[in-house]
Design a protein around this motif. Structure first.
Motif, short mmCIF file in Angstrom:
data_model
loop_
_atom_site.label_atom_id
_atom_site.label_comp_id
_atom_site.label_asym_id
_atom_site.label_seq_id
_atom_site.Cartn_x
_atom_site.Cartn_y
_atom_site.Cartn_z
N ASP A 199 -4.21 -20.56 27.76
CA ASP A 199 -5.25 -20.64 28.79
C ASP A 199 -6.58 -21.16 28.25
O ASP A 199 -7.64 -20.92 28.83
CB ASP A 199 -5.42 -19.31 29.51
N VAL A 235 -2.98 -13.09 21.41
CA VAL A 235 -3.11 -13.58 22.77
C VAL A 235 -3.13 -12.40 23.75
O VAL A 235 -2.26 -11.53 23.71
CB VAL A 235 -1.94 -14.53 23.14
N VAL A 236 -4.13 -12.36 24.61
CA VAL A 236 -4.15 -11.44 25.74
C VAL A 236 -3.71 -12.25 26.94
O VAL A 236 -4.42 -13.15 27.38
CB VAL A 236 -5.56 -10.85 25.97
N PRO A 237 -2.50 -12.00 27.46
CA PRO A 237 -1.91 -12.90 28.45
C PRO A 237 -2.83 -13.22 29.63
O PRO A 237 -3.34 -12.31 30.30
CB PRO A 237 -0.66 -12.15 28.90
N PHE A 238 -3.06 -14.50 29.82
CA PHE A 238 -3.83 -15.04 30.96
C PHE A 238 -5.25 -14.50 31.04
O PHE A 238 -5.86 -14.47 32.11
CB PHE A 238 -3.09 -14.79 32.28
N ARG A 239 -5.78 -14.10 29.90
CA ARG A 239 -7.14 -13.54 29.88
C ARG A 239 -8.16 -14.48 30.52
O ARG A 239 -8.94 -14.07 31.38
CB ARG A 239 -7.54 -13.24 28.43
N LYS A 278 -0.39 -15.58 17.20
CA LYS A 278 -0.01 -15.51 18.61
C LYS A 278 -0.03 -14.07 19.12
O LYS A 278 -0.13 -13.84 20.33
CB LYS A 278 1.36 -16.14 18.83
N SER A 279 0.07 -13.11 18.21
CA SER A 279 0.02 -11.71 18.64
C SER A 279 -1.34 -11.34 19.23
O SER A 279 -1.46 -10.34 19.94
CB SER A 279 0.34 -10.78 17.47
N TYR A 318 -3.68 -20.42 22.15
CA TYR A 318 -3.99 -19.83 23.45
C TYR A 318 -3.73 -20.81 24.60
O TYR A 318 -4.49 -21.76 24.81
CB TYR A 318 -5.46 -19.37 23.47
N PHE A 348 -1.58 -4.58 29.38
CA PHE A 348 -1.28 -5.84 28.71
C PHE A 348 -0.88 -5.59 27.25
O PHE A 348 -1.33 -4.64 26.63
CB PHE A 348 -2.47 -6.79 28.74
N LYS A 349 -0.06 -6.47 26.72
CA LYS A 349 0.41 -6.38 25.34
C LYS A 349 -0.29 -7.42 24.50
O LYS A 349 -0.18 -8.62 24.73
CB LYS A 349 1.92 -6.58 25.30
N SER A 350 -1.03 -6.96 23.47
CA SER A 350 -1.71 -7.86 22.54
C SER A 350 -2.21 -7.04 21.36
O SER A 350 -2.69 -5.92 21.53
CB SER A 350 -2.90 -8.55 23.22
#
Length: 217
Positions: A131, A93-97, A90-91, A129, A68-70
């Motif tokens: 989510d 954010v861990v996508p869909f964590r 926004k950087s 975020y 993941f990119k964060s």
């Protein structure tokens, strides 16, 4: 009746929810996904669960750090400084964590015959975020209920209140917030400059709680 699982990070919000709903919680789950601050916050989650006599487990999610990119996964220097609602945050954010964590927690809940999964997202999270937003919580609650035999529900009671409101609940409950961790940089002390540190300071101030957190700045 203890019919619930809680996702407990060791931060202000989840520790407040832990104490707020302690009589309903059978299991606390922390997730180690390789963030800069997991090693600082998870021990607090474990400590508070043990203090309350609630079973606690930590589940490793190493793949998130790998794929993941964060900035939350890239070291302290990658964490932006500034207010929590600024664009550069926004950087972090861990996508869909939360989606991943809630899905695992729902499976664990059904495996133990527990009917609810609690999470401590709040209104201040919504800007950054996706989510954490009410529409996401509603959607995953529907999915959890539809996807389990015992119709597990996702319970996010702080979704529409602020972090200061949560701090006020903690004040009423007598929580010592020095026994929580917020800073995304994960150093020996809270940095005092990143968005989560600033949000922590503001929430404690608005709630009328004297801030004894050790800050670098």
């Amino acid at each position: 009746m203890k019919d619930s699982v809680i996702i407990v990070s060791g931060g202000m919000d989840s520790i407040t929810l832990l104490y707020d709903k302690k009589d309903e919680i059978a299991l606390g789950i922390s997730f180690d996904y390789g963030s800069n601050h997991n090693a600082r916050e998870i021990p607090f989650a474990k400590m508070h669960c043990e203090r309350l006599g609630i079973k606690h487990i930590t589940i490793p999610l190493d793949f998130m750090h790998q794929y993941f990119k964060s900035s939350l996964l890239e070291g302290a220097d990658a964490i932006p400084e500034g207010n929590y609602d600024e664009e550069n945050m926004k950087s972090t954010v861990v996508p869909f964590r939360n989606g991943i964590m809630l899905s695992i927690a729902v499976g664990i809940a059904e495996s133990h015959g527990l009917k609810r999964v609690m999470i401590a997202n709040h209104a201040g999270d919504h800007t950054i975020y996706p989510d954490c937003r009410p529409e996401f919580i509603d959607a995953i609650d529907t999915a959890a209920s539809a996807g389990t035999y015992i119709h597990v529900r996702v319970d996010a009671p702080y979704t529409n209140i602020t972090k200061a409101d949560i701090a006020r609940i903690g004040k009423r409950l007598g929580i010592d917030y020095t026994e929580t961790w917020s800073c995304y940089k994960g150093g020996e002390k809270h940095c005092g400059k990143c968005g989560t540190c600033r949000e922590r300071k503001e929430a404690l101030r608005e709630a009328g709680i004297e801030d004894h957190t050790e800050y670098e700045a």
